[in-house]
Every structure is written in C-alpha cells, then in structure tokens.
Design a protein around this motif. Sequence first.
Motif, PDB file in Angstrom:
ATOM      1  N   TRP A  17      21.625  36.345 -11.607  1.00 24.88           N
ATOM      2  CA  TRP A  17      21.929  36.067 -10.392  1.00 24.88           C
ATOM      3  C   TRP A  17      20.823  35.064  -9.755  1.00 24.88           C
ATOM      4  O   TRP A  17      20.686  34.254  -8.464  1.00 24.88           O
ATOM      5  CB  TRP A  17      22.201  37.189  -9.427  1.00 24.88           C
ATOM      6  CG  TRP A  17      22.622  36.916  -8.108  1.00 24.88           C
ATOM      7  CD1 TRP A  17      22.116  36.914  -7.081  1.00 24.88           C
ATOM      8  CD2 TRP A  17      24.037  36.523  -7.998  1.00 24.88           C
ATOM      9  NE1 TRP A  17      22.944  36.490  -5.915  1.00 24.88           N
ATOM     10  CE2 TRP A  17      24.219  36.399  -6.607  1.00 24.88           C
ATOM     11  CE3 TRP A  17      25.093  36.096  -8.723  1.00 24.88           C
ATOM     12  CZ2 TRP A  17      25.269  36.068  -5.793  1.00 24.88           C
ATOM     13  CZ3 TRP A  17      26.429  35.970  -8.041  1.00 24.88           C
ATOM     14  CH2 TRP A  17      26.310  35.502  -6.653  1.00 24.88           C
ATOM     15  N   GLY A  18      19.698  35.142 -10.380  1.00 26.28           N
ATOM     16  CA  GLY A  18      18.433  34.356 -10.378  1.00 26.28           C
ATOM     17  C   GLY A  18      17.241  34.825  -9.658  1.00 26.28           C
ATOM     18  O   GLY A  18      16.001  34.372  -9.409  1.00 26.28           O
ATOM     19  N   GLY A  19      17.334  36.250  -9.501  1.00 30.31           N
ATOM     20  CA  GLY A  19      16.380  37.208  -8.825  1.00 30.31           C
ATOM     21  C   GLY A  19      15.657  38.088  -9.581  1.00 30.31           C
ATOM     22  O   GLY A  19      15.279  37.706 -11.049  1.00 30.31           O
ATOM     23  N   GLU A 237      11.837  36.263  -3.741  1.00 34.30           N
ATOM     24  CA  GLU A 237      12.032  36.490  -5.232  1.00 34.30           C
ATOM     25  C   GLU A 237      11.221  35.794  -6.271  1.00 34.30           C
ATOM     26  O   GLU A 237      10.428  36.221  -7.283  1.00 34.30           O
ATOM     27  CB  GLU A 237      13.256  36.740  -5.776  1.00 34.30           C
ATOM     28  CG  GLU A 237      14.183  35.510  -5.766  1.00 34.30           C
ATOM     29  CD  GLU A 237      14.920  35.272  -4.173  1.00 34.30           C
ATOM     30  OE1 GLU A 237      15.978  35.026  -4.253  1.00 34.30           O
ATOM     31  OE2 GLU A 237      14.277  35.927  -3.057  1.00 34.30           O
ATOM     32  N   HIS A 238      11.132  34.368  -5.790  1.00 32.87           N
ATOM     33  CA  HIS A 238      10.150  33.518  -6.663  1.00 32.87           C
ATOM     34  C   HIS A 238       8.776  33.732  -6.342  1.00 32.87           C
ATOM     35  O   HIS A 238       7.918  33.805  -7.336  1.00 32.87           O
ATOM     36  CB  HIS A 238      10.590  32.086  -6.367  1.00 32.87           C
ATOM     37  CG  HIS A 238      12.077  31.800  -6.671  1.00 32.87           C
ATOM     38  ND1 HIS A 238      12.612  30.860  -5.959  1.00 32.87           N
ATOM     39  CD2 HIS A 238      12.905  32.298  -7.345  1.00 32.87           C
ATOM     40  CE1 HIS A 238      14.118  30.951  -6.451  1.00 32.87           C
ATOM     41  NE2 HIS A 238      14.071  31.701  -7.406  1.00 32.87           N
ATOM     42  N   GLU A 285       8.963  23.557  -5.497  1.00 38.73           N
ATOM     43  CA  GLU A 285       9.868  23.513  -6.468  1.00 38.73           C
ATOM     44  C   GLU A 285       9.560  23.510  -7.936  1.00 38.73           C
ATOM     45  O   GLU A 285      10.074  24.167  -8.910  1.00 38.73           O
ATOM     46  CB  GLU A 285      10.621  22.017  -6.235  1.00 38.73           C
ATOM     47  CG  GLU A 285      11.567  21.796  -7.365  1.00 38.73           C
ATOM     48  CD  GLU A 285      11.901  20.331  -7.425  1.00 38.73           C
ATOM     49  OE1 GLU A 285      12.985  19.812  -7.926  1.00 38.73           O
ATOM     50  OE2 GLU A 285      11.376  19.326  -6.486  1.00 38.73           O
ATOM     51  N   THR A 286       8.194  22.895  -8.399  1.00 42.30           N
ATOM     52  CA  THR A 286       7.765  23.067  -9.802  1.00 42.30           C
ATOM     53  C   THR A 286       7.498  24.503 -10.045  1.00 42.30           C
ATOM     54  O   THR A 286       7.863  25.181 -11.164  1.00 42.30           O
ATOM     55  CB  THR A 286       6.344  22.169  -9.961  1.00 42.30           C
ATOM     56  OG1 THR A 286       6.654  20.936  -9.490  1.00 42.30           O
ATOM     57  CG2 THR A 286       5.799  22.253 -11.159  1.00 42.30           C
ATOM     58  N   LEU A 287       6.820  25.369  -9.248  1.00 44.50           N
ATOM     59  CA  LEU A 287       6.583  26.728  -9.398  1.00 44.50           C
ATOM     60  C   LEU A 287       7.904  27.501  -9.385  1.00 44.50           C
ATOM     61  O   LEU A 287       7.869  28.471 -10.471  1.00 44.50           O
ATOM     62  CB  LEU A 287       5.705  27.158  -8.249  1.00 44.50           C
ATOM     63  CG  LEU A 287       4.172  26.960  -8.193  1.00 44.50           C
ATOM     64  CD1 LEU A 287       3.708  27.267  -6.939  1.00 44.50           C
ATOM     65  CD2 LEU A 287       3.181  27.085  -9.235  1.00 44.50           C
ATOM     66  N   THR A 288       9.016  27.255  -8.719  1.00 45.08           N
ATOM     67  CA  THR A 288      10.245  27.842  -8.817  1.00 45.08           C
ATOM     68  C   THR A 288      10.747  27.803 -10.227  1.00 45.08           C
ATOM     69  O   THR A 288      11.244  28.478 -11.023  1.00 45.08           O
ATOM     70  CB  THR A 288      11.095  27.611  -7.889  1.00 45.08           C
ATOM     71  OG1 THR A 288      10.488  27.770  -6.415  1.00 45.08           O
ATOM     72  CG2 THR A 288      12.428  28.010  -7.950  1.00 45.08           C
ATOM     73  N   GLY A 337      17.102  28.132 -10.400  1.00 46.90           N
ATOM     74  CA  GLY A 337      16.168  28.219  -9.307  1.00 46.90           C
ATOM     75  C   GLY A 337      15.847  27.085  -8.218  1.00 46.90           C
ATOM     76  O   GLY A 337      15.565  27.291  -7.215  1.00 46.90           O
ATOM     77  N   VAL A 338      15.968  26.131  -8.856  1.00 49.96           N
ATOM     78  CA  VAL A 338      15.419  24.962  -8.088  1.00 49.96           C
ATOM     79  C   VAL A 338      16.417  24.431  -7.091  1.00 49.96           C
ATOM     80  O   VAL A 338      16.381  24.313  -5.939  1.00 49.96           O
ATOM     81  CB  VAL A 338      15.489  23.452  -9.183  1.00 49.96           C
ATOM     82  CG1 VAL A 338      15.419  22.453  -8.412  1.00 49.96           C
ATOM     83  CG2 VAL A 338      14.296  23.622 -10.155  1.00 49.96           C
ATOM     84  N   THR A 339      17.896  24.793  -7.662  1.00 48.82           N
ATOM     85  CA  THR A 339      18.834  24.355  -6.640  1.00 48.82           C
ATOM     86  C   THR A 339      18.811  25.571  -5.366  1.00 48.82           C
ATOM     87  O   THR A 339      19.119  25.321  -4.217  1.00 48.82           O
ATOM     88  CB  THR A 339      20.300  24.682  -7.483  1.00 48.82           C
ATOM     89  OG1 THR A 339      20.452  24.022  -8.521  1.00 48.82           O
ATOM     90  CG2 THR A 339      21.706  24.538  -6.327  1.00 48.82           C
ATOM     91  N   ASP A 340      18.502  26.857  -5.961  1.00 43.20           N
ATOM     92  CA  ASP A 340      18.397  27.831  -4.735  1.00 43.20           C
ATOM     93  C   ASP A 340      17.304  27.482  -3.771  1.00 43.20           C
ATOM     94  O   ASP A 340      17.235  27.721  -2.728  1.00 43.20           O
ATOM     95  CB  ASP A 340      18.134  29.204  -5.340  1.00 43.20           C
ATOM     96  CG  ASP A 340      18.145  30.552  -4.564  1.00 43.20           C
ATOM     97  OD1 ASP A 340      18.833  30.247  -3.450  1.00 43.20           O
ATOM     98  OD2 ASP A 340      17.862  31.297  -4.649  1.00 43.20           O
TER      99      ASP A 340
END
Length: 564
Positions: A17-19, A237-238, A285-288, A337-340
């Motif tokens: 789910w991304g988390g 979460e990131h 964004e890069t870290l994510t 993740g980037v989209t989120d």
Amino acid sequence: MLTSHRLPPRFVDQLAWGGGDDAVLTVLDDGQFSARLVALRALLDEVSGRSLLLGVDEAWDLLVEAQRKSPGLVRETLLLPQVGVWLTDVLRRLHGTAESAGPLWADVGHLRCVAVVAAHLSDLDFSLDVPVSRGVISLPSLGVATFPEVRTWAVARAERRAGVLCLSFGDRTIRVPDDEGWLPVRRIGAGGFTPLLDDVEPHRDYRATAGPRRLTGVEVALWEQGLQDAWPLLRTEHAEALRALVSTVVPVPPRNGGIPYSGSSADAYGAVLMSPPPDPSAFAETLTHEVQHTKLAALATMEPLCAVGGSAYCYAPWRDDPRPVSGLFQGVYAFLGVTDFWRTHRETAPSERADFEFAYWCRQTAHAARFLRDCDELTAAGRRFATIMAARLALWSRIRVGGAAEHAARLAAQDHRATWLARHLTPEPAAVERLAEDWLAGRPRGALPVPALTPRPASPLPRMELRRLLLRTPAGFTSDAFTDVTTADLRHLAGDQEAAARFYVADIAARPDDVSPWIGLGLADPSARALLRVPAVVMAVHAEILRRTGKFPDPRVLAAWVGS
C-alpha cells in the motif's frame, strides 16, 4: 535451530500500500542484519586456509569482543552501507565475478577497519594492524586518515588506549579526530533523522564512478538546510522509514546538463546517493523515492517478488531504456511513493507544478503497475503486491487536477512513451518496403508491421526537464542549461504549436535520424498523431522513401497517411 525471517501477509500488504509501521520496518532491518551476518560468514569461509598478509581472525575476535559489550553498536556498524558495498565487492572478487586493482589481502583486510570502528564505538582498547590503500585508512562512519607517502598498499597500526584512537605508519601518527590528515565523516539532521553525509569513504558510492570530493563547510551547511527545509514536506510514513532504514546520504554530481541524480542499491542498504536538489520539494521527493527502493530491496531479501535477471523488455516511464521485470517492480514501488508525495503536497501547498507532477506520475505509474501485475515472472507474493499497488494508483487516478496541468502531464507522458517506442522498436523491413511502395504508388497504406524490440542507447529528453524547469520557475525560465534544446522545443512549450511543427519539420530535414523532432512533431501537429503511436514505422518508411527516390517526403503528410 536457525530460522528464516518472514513477514506476515498483513506486513507485506502494508508495504504494498506504500507504508509500513514500526513493526514492519523493524522486521525489514532485522532481515538485512541477518543477511549481512551471512555474508560475513561467507567471507570467513572463503578465506579460511588462505595465506594473507592480513588475515581475518584477529578482526573477528575484536568484533566478537565488541558484540559482547555493545551489540547495538556492532549491529549499527555492520549495517553501514559502506560495509555492505565492501563486503559485496570482496565476495564477488573471491568468487571470480569481479576484479580489483588492489591486492587481495588489502581488500579482505578491510574487515580489520570495520572491527576498529565497532570496537572504538564500544569503548574498547585494542591494537590491530590495518591496511593502507593508496594512502588512505578508511574507518566506515568515522572518516579517513591520509598517508600520502603510501602510493600503493601497506600495513599500518590502529591502537586505542585510554579512549584515544591513533593510526600509525612509519614515524607518523594520526590522532583521531583532532590531527591533520584526518577527515571525519560529518552528519546532517532534521526531525530525528541524522544521516552521515559521507563524502570521503572509498566504499560510499556503490557505483565506484568517482573518487571522494571533500565538501566545503558552506556546502555541508547547504545540505543541512536543504534537509531541514524538506523534512516538513515528507509524509509521516516516509519520514519514519528514513529514520529506521537510512543511515547515509552520499553527495554525488548531477548528470550531464545539471540534471539531479539519485540512486540506491541493495548492496548499499541504508545509503541514498543524491546530487543537491534544486528546492525543498525536490529534496523531499528524492528521499521518498529512495526510501521506497530501500524498503522493497529489504523485503525482496526475505520474500522474493519476482524472478531476478531475465531480458529487459519492459517500458518503464521513468527510464529511457527497456527494463527487466525486477527493475520495473522497483520503479513502480518507488514512484508509488513519489505519486503519494505529490498527492499530499498539492493539498498542503497547491501549485501548477504539484498538480503536474501528481498527474504525470500517477498516469505513468498506474500504466506500469497494470503491466507489472500481469507479468509471468512474478511470484504469488509479487502478484498480490503488484495488484495492491495497482489498486491504490487506480484510486488516485480519479483525482482531478487543473486543466493546464492535466494537459501538460498528458503531453509529457505521450512524449516519453513515443520516444521510447521510436528508439527501441524496429519494424520488419519487408513490411516497411511494402508501405513505401504503397506511398509511392499513391495507394492507401497497407497493414502496419509489428515492430520487434531492439534496445538501443538512449539519452534523456531535454523537453522533459524543460517542462519541469518551466513549472518550477515560470517567471525566470531559462533554457541555457540545456545544450540540446531547440527552437522547436521552445515554441512547443510556449504553446505555439503551428510554429513548433514548422521548426520540427526543418529539424527532421537536417537530422532525419534524430528521434526527438519526430516525436515533437507528433505532439505539435494533430494530423501527425501516428508519430505518438507508431513512430518507428513512420520514421522507417520515411527513410525508405528517401533512399529510393532521393526526395524528402513531407513528414506531416506521411504521418497522416500512416495514421489513416
């Protein structure tokens, strides 16, 4: 009895789910520590019985002593990405799948440097020989001592007495951390995330493309400020995953044209390579992006999601080359993740740029996730994972953004995909010849050929970066940093499509093998839309007609004919 690390299905679903909550992140980290211990055991087995100038027994004994006193610090040391890169490199060398310029004893002997770090952090006194490699003694996470008089490889002494660590070679001694000749690894921090900013350790960059370049104090301050400005933009979460899994940021140069670069690797678990981002949003964004890669790499160590290797045939909307399924899987998860990130950022800081980035990455990543879900190379767990990712992206696809951003995102997606198709697909020659004959005879076109995948070298599209630059700095837009930008591209981005089409046709006449103006023409001229669907066919037929007649057929007319 030894047991393997396994994640409960609900943990895997959280990740898909991304988390991933603290319990999930802990299991991922535990799995990586176990993998690191297995690799160390493999190293000991490989060198057992070998006669080396610097053996491993003393280093192992010191590590065991440190482990008894401070297991947490030893774990932290062994999990360093710098240790992972060294360990992977030396094992590949021992297995005959990689080469090294240095002697084997020096490569293996680096275990002694790792043991020195663990013992020093554990507040143990010791005395141990360590390798000097081309004038450098590297102590991962601490720094490097330089002995310029050693031009190849030599043996030095590391000693710690009464809490003071000294490194000695010949009649010269460097006292850590105060003496000249010692370069410490520095840290930056924000929100409880305090990674090393490693610009000196030889194993910091898993790509091994360039030697260390010491950052100035001003540059370190800029990295610190950049992280502090970016941190509030991260989703919770990131941020938690970064604190739990990432220990090191490695500054690297941007790519050609000043395009920011970032990367991570399973070999360097815990490291994020990145060039200085242009603004806080890009930093966040890069870290994510990279912490998503880190999570998935850690998961794949315990739960294979797809076959590794295989041919590169997948279209990945974030790459200019075909990718294997394993690479596509990593990319889908990273850009989930980037989209989120952009989904939430556009809610807290609305802008046309945020709308564009969300719309673009949602469109592209959803397309890739649907393709990935149906790939035969997936395991059962991988298919479930890909299905969950696709479902979440499908939900986000219903979110509407501003009309201008949506239009720009659609054009950018068409641009990237069509360029990929033109570069990597080859139509069947006999079918191209038949189409050329139809054109010359004035007949309606026949059946279009089915192109074959023929991967070729590809370079990034200036138009893609120009779109982003325009959205970041609409008032101060300049294309000076992009050496390949054309007048046609500038007219296209300015919205003057008729002028852009004329310039693209002129560019095609001057450079008929250059893919970029062909796709630009497809974007600018509605009658040439076949260049967005079957660009390789249009280009191949054009080349065949030109070869036969010596005359340059109008690309706009030909594209309209192929698309009819």
